[in-house]
Design a protein around this motif. Structure first.
Motif, PDB file in Angstrom:
ATOM      1  N   GLU A 151       0.805  -1.235   0.000  1.00  0.00           N
ATOM      2  CA  GLU A 151       0.000   0.000   0.000  1.00  0.00           C
ATOM      3  C   GLU A 151       0.833   1.279   0.000  1.00  0.00           C
ATOM      4  N   LEU A 152       1.749   1.321  -0.954  1.00  0.00           N
ATOM      5  CA  LEU A 152       2.536   2.562  -1.133  1.00  0.00           C
ATOM      6  C   LEU A 152       1.587   3.669  -1.557  1.00  0.00           C
ATOM      7  N   PRO A 153       1.733   4.869  -0.986  1.00  0.00           N
ATOM      8  CA  PRO A 153       0.832   5.941  -1.409  1.00  0.00           C
ATOM      9  C   PRO A 153       1.092   6.334  -2.861  1.00  0.00           C
ATOM     10  N   GLU A 154       0.086   6.883  -3.471  1.00  0.00           N
ATOM     11  CA  GLU A 154       0.292   7.358  -4.850  1.00  0.00           C
ATOM     12  C   GLU A 154       1.157   8.619  -4.810  1.00  0.00           C
ATOM     13  N   ILE A 155       1.776   8.878  -5.920  1.00  0.00           N
ATOM     14  CA  ILE A 155       2.692  10.035  -5.944  1.00  0.00           C
ATOM     15  C   ILE A 155       2.553  10.788  -7.255  1.00  0.00           C
ATOM     16  N   GLU A 209       9.047  10.835   2.218  1.00  0.00           N
ATOM     17  CA  GLU A 209       9.638  10.651   0.879  1.00  0.00           C
ATOM     18  C   GLU A 209       9.345   9.227   0.442  1.00  0.00           C
ATOM     19  N   LEU A 210       9.348   9.036  -0.871  1.00  0.00           N
ATOM     20  CA  LEU A 210       9.241   7.662  -1.377  1.00  0.00           C
ATOM     21  C   LEU A 210      10.622   7.244  -1.841  1.00  0.00           C
ATOM     22  N   LEU A 211      11.114   6.188  -1.191  1.00  0.00           N
ATOM     23  CA  LEU A 211      12.475   5.745  -1.487  1.00  0.00           C
ATOM     24  C   LEU A 211      12.432   4.529  -2.397  1.00  0.00           C
ATOM     25  N   VAL A 212      13.281   4.537  -3.436  1.00  0.00           N
ATOM     26  CA  VAL A 212      13.403   3.375  -4.325  1.00  0.00           C
ATOM     27  C   VAL A 212      14.869   2.978  -4.361  1.00  0.00           C
ATOM     28  N   GLN A 213      15.138   1.668  -4.159  1.00  0.00           N
ATOM     29  CA  GLN A 213      16.529   1.205  -4.185  1.00  0.00           C
ATOM     30  C   GLN A 213      16.665   0.004  -5.114  1.00  0.00           C
ATOM     31  N   VAL A 214      17.739   0.033  -5.910  1.00  0.00           N
ATOM     32  CA  VAL A 214      18.049  -1.110  -6.779  1.00  0.00           C
ATOM     33  C   VAL A 214      19.422  -1.611  -6.339  1.00  0.00           C
ATOM     34  N   ALA A 215      19.435  -2.788  -5.697  1.00  0.00           N
ATOM     35  CA  ALA A 215      20.708  -3.300  -5.172  1.00  0.00           C
ATOM     36  C   ALA A 215      21.124  -4.529  -5.963  1.00  0.00           C
ATOM     37  N   ASP A 216      22.416  -4.553  -6.371  1.00  0.00           N
ATOM     38  CA  ASP A 216      22.910  -5.737  -7.092  1.00  0.00           C
ATOM     39  C   ASP A 216      24.143  -6.274  -6.395  1.00  0.00           C
ATOM     40  N   GLY A 217      24.445  -7.531  -6.687  1.00  0.00           N
ATOM     41  CA  GLY A 217      25.656  -8.138  -6.121  1.00  0.00           C
ATOM     42  C   GLY A 217      26.708  -8.232  -7.204  1.00  0.00           C
ATOM     43  N   GLY A 218      26.798  -7.189  -8.055  1.00  0.00           N
ATOM     44  CA  GLY A 218      27.670  -7.223  -9.237  1.00  0.00           C
ATOM     45  C   GLY A 218      29.100  -6.764  -9.004  1.00  0.00           C
ATOM     46  N   SER A 240      20.084   4.435  -5.154  1.00  0.00           N
ATOM     47  CA  SER A 240      18.840   4.839  -4.489  1.00  0.00           C
ATOM     48  C   SER A 240      18.385   6.188  -5.018  1.00  0.00           C
ATOM     49  N   PHE A 241      17.062   6.362  -5.050  1.00  0.00           N
ATOM     50  CA  PHE A 241      16.566   7.723  -5.273  1.00  0.00           C
ATOM     51  C   PHE A 241      15.330   7.927  -4.418  1.00  0.00           C
ATOM     52  N   ALA A 242      15.148   9.185  -3.969  1.00  0.00           N
ATOM     53  CA  ALA A 242      14.016   9.493  -3.099  1.00  0.00           C
ATOM     54  C   ALA A 242      13.250  10.652  -3.703  1.00  0.00           C
ATOM     55  N   LEU A 243      11.906  10.548  -3.713  1.00  0.00           N
ATOM     56  CA  LEU A 243      11.068  11.621  -4.271  1.00  0.00           C
ATOM     57  C   LEU A 243      10.185  12.159  -3.155  1.00  0.00           C
ATOM     58  N   PRO A 244      10.023  13.445  -3.063  1.00  0.00           N
ATOM     59  CA  PRO A 244       9.174  13.995  -1.999  1.00  0.00           C
ATOM     60  C   PRO A 244       7.707  13.608  -2.238  1.00  0.00           C
ATOM     61  N   LEU A 245       7.040  13.189  -1.152  1.00  0.00           N
ATOM     62  CA  LEU A 245       5.636  12.792  -1.276  1.00  0.00           C
ATOM     63  C   LEU A 245       4.768  14.048  -1.349  1.00  0.00           C
ATOM     64  N   ASN A 246       3.702  13.925  -2.105  1.00  0.00           N
ATOM     65  CA  ASN A 246       2.783  15.051  -2.191  1.00  0.00           C
ATOM     66  C   ASN A 246       2.196  15.359  -0.821  1.00  0.00           C
TER      67      ASN A 246
END
Ligand code: ADP
Length: 536
Positions: free
Chosen positions: A419-423, A461-470, A528-534
């Motif tokens: 249930e991530l809020p809409e943005i 904020e809405l945080l998005v992370q993409v983690a790899d083991g590369g 990672s990137f973070a976007l401010p929530l409305n």
């Protein structure tokens, strides 16, 4: 003084004179005889007498008259006189000026003791007077000497005062001169101190003698530390030989203009400087090497950046050509095979067609990137926001890179907070960011590696992370990854243009968000990137 006192005996009869001398023979005197008043007066001109013994009754000029004459002369005015007379007489008081000298009287027949007694009194008086005179003379002389010395001192005092005055004037002049020198020194110091340029003076051993405030400020030193500084402390080792060579030229009397060198700050930073340097000589002897420099670090960095950018652009052009040519070749090859009519079974045909589709996608993706860069550079880049579900965007992106991940056997796990809020975002652009991060995580991963995509709400904020083991990224490369065209050298064998992360950063920032990287070389990376929530 040792000479005996003289006694003038006056009588008109020689036998009387002889008798007198005899009577007074015991006394320690020299006798001078005079047979008349005139002769007596003549003798007084010639001799200095202690006493006169004068007969009163004489022809021509009697004793009184004789003494009266004597009283008129300065020399004999005070001469003691004893009158000798056959009868007692008070007349001698009539003698003019008699009172100015001692006078006595004796009657004949002469009683020798009385005469001797009277004469002795006068002789004593005379002796006393002489010694008094002598003393007066001595005192006068002493006084005179003192006076002379005093005069001398007076003269010297005047001379000293004059010299002193001269000294005072010279001193005043010196003070004025000193003041002038000080003022001019202050003017120069002020000029040096407030100059923006770095001014320094170094001795023959390379030790610092003077630096100005700008120098201290730029190199991070305090004035008290300067006296212990040598040029080797403030110039990086790789510049020493170059500096020494220039120092030699300066020693030969050359003046260097627009010379460039590097300074090392106290905290180890490099400052690029450009300026003039020359030596100061005094009587042909080297005194100091003076330099005045401008801090050109910013210009140098800009120049280096430009060089690096040129190099990257060059590389980009060859990469783009390669990126364009590879799918085109592949497209052409497969189309040719299909057109040749030799591939007849439908399974192979559809496999070829899906390759053609993938390569076309790759081409259009590349062209999209190039268009984005062009829009960003010309300021025409825009975002169109709408209220959307970030979860949908992420799942969409994962799906888009699915086949790429499958090819390399890479698994993608998602950890999306329920249930991530809409943005409110530009969904096409944010999907572009997530897709880019995912395709990098696949490209720079190991065969059969894994990727985790996380998303959650933190601090509004809405945080998005993409983690790899590369393959991971070295620390020094991390800050440069968002620059356009930048590619880590180790990634050369993997296709790419160095544009994706730059475009992603611009998109995130256009949404007032932020993007960052944590990575460990050989261990893997997390973007990672973070976007401010409305607010609503
Ligand atoms: P491209 O991938 O086309 O070269 P990007 O801007 O997307 O351009 O990435 C820039 C560089 O960052 C890549 O060339 C690569 O060296 C490095 N990089 C990006 N993502 C990763 C990752 N997940 N792991 C390791 N290196 C990465």
């Amino acid at each position: 003084m040792d000479a005996k006192p003289k006694m003038l005996i006056v009588d008109d009869r020689v036998e009387n004179l002889v008798a007198l001398e005899k009577t007074l023979g015991d006394l320690d005197v020299d006798f001078v005889r005079a047979l008349s008043g005139n002769e007596a007066l003549a003798h007084t001109l010639e001799h200095d007498f202690a006493i006169v013994l004068c007969d009163v009754q004489m022809p021509e000029m009697d004793g009184f008259e004789t003494v009266e004459f004597m009283r008129q002369d300065k020399k004999t005015k005070h001469l003691p006189v004893i009158f000798v007379s056959a009868i007692y007489t008070e007349d001698f008081h009539m003698v003019k000026g008699i009172e100015t000298g001692a006078v006595d009287f004796i009657t004949k027949p002469i009683i020798p003791e009385i005469l001797r007694g009277k004469v002795q009194v006068f002789l004593d008086l005379h002796a006393n007077r002489l010694s008094l005179e002598e003393e007066i003379k001595l005192r006068t002389e002493a006084e005179q000497t003192i006076q002379e010395q005093y005069d001398d001192i007076q003269i010297h005092t005047h001379e000293l005062e004059a010299a002193n005055q001269e000294l005072r004037e010279t001193q005043t002049k010196l003070l004025e001169l000193n003041q002038e020198v000080q003022e001019s020194e202050e003017r120069y110091r002020d000029l040096f101190e407030n100059a923006n340029d770095l001014i320094q003076s170094v001795d023959a051993e390379g030790n610092f003698v003077y630096v100005n405030s700008a120098w201290l400020e730029v190199l991070g030193y305090e004035m008290k530390e300067v006296e212990n500084l040598n040029f080797t402390d403030v110039v990086p080792e790789e510049e020493w030989a170059h500096c020494q060579e220039q120092f030699q030229q300066i020693l030969q009397g050359e003046r260097l203009t627009n010379m460039q060198t590097i300074f090392l700050t106290k905290d180890g930073r490099h400052i690029y400087v450009e300026g003039n340097a020359g030596a100061r000589f005094k009587n042909g002897e080297f005194v100091a090497n003076r330099g005045i420099f401008r801090d050109i670090t910013e210009r140098k960095i800009a120049e280096e950046k430009q060089l690096e950018l040129d190099r990257m652009k060059q590389e980009f052009i060859s990469n783009v050509s390669h990126e364009l040519r590879t799918p085109l070749h592949s497209l052409k090859g497969f189309v040719k095979l299909l057109l040749g009519g030799k591939v007849t079974d439908s399974e192979t045909q559809s496999e070829f067609l899906s390759i053609i589709e993938k390569e076309s996608d790759r081409l259009s993706g590349l062209i999209d990137d190039l268009l984005d860069i062009s829009r960003l550079e010309s300021g025409r880049f825009k975002v169109y926001k709408e209220l959307v579900s970030l979860e949908n965007i992420i799942r969409d992106a994962i799906q888009r890179v699915g086949s790429l991940a499958n090819e390399r056997g890479i698994t993608i796990t998602d950890e999306i907070q329920p249930e991530l809020p809409e943005i409110e975002v530009d969904q096409k652009r944010i999907r572009q960011v997530v897709t880019n991060l995912l395709s990098n995580a696949i490209k720079y991963n190991n065969e059969n590696g894994s990727i985790t995509v996380r998303s959650e709400v933190t601090d509004n904020e809405l945080l998005v992370q993409v983690a790899d083991g590369g393959i991971g990224i070295a620390d020094e490369d991390i800050p440069k990854l968002f620059e356009r065209f930048y590619r880590v050298e180790a990634s050369d064998r993997i296709e790419g243009t160095g544009l994706g992360l730059h475009i992603s950063q611009q998109i995130v920032e256009a949404h007032s968000g932020k993007i960052w990287i944590e990575s460990e070389l050989g261990e893997g990376s997390t973007f990672s990137f973070a976007l401010p929530l409305n607010e609503n």
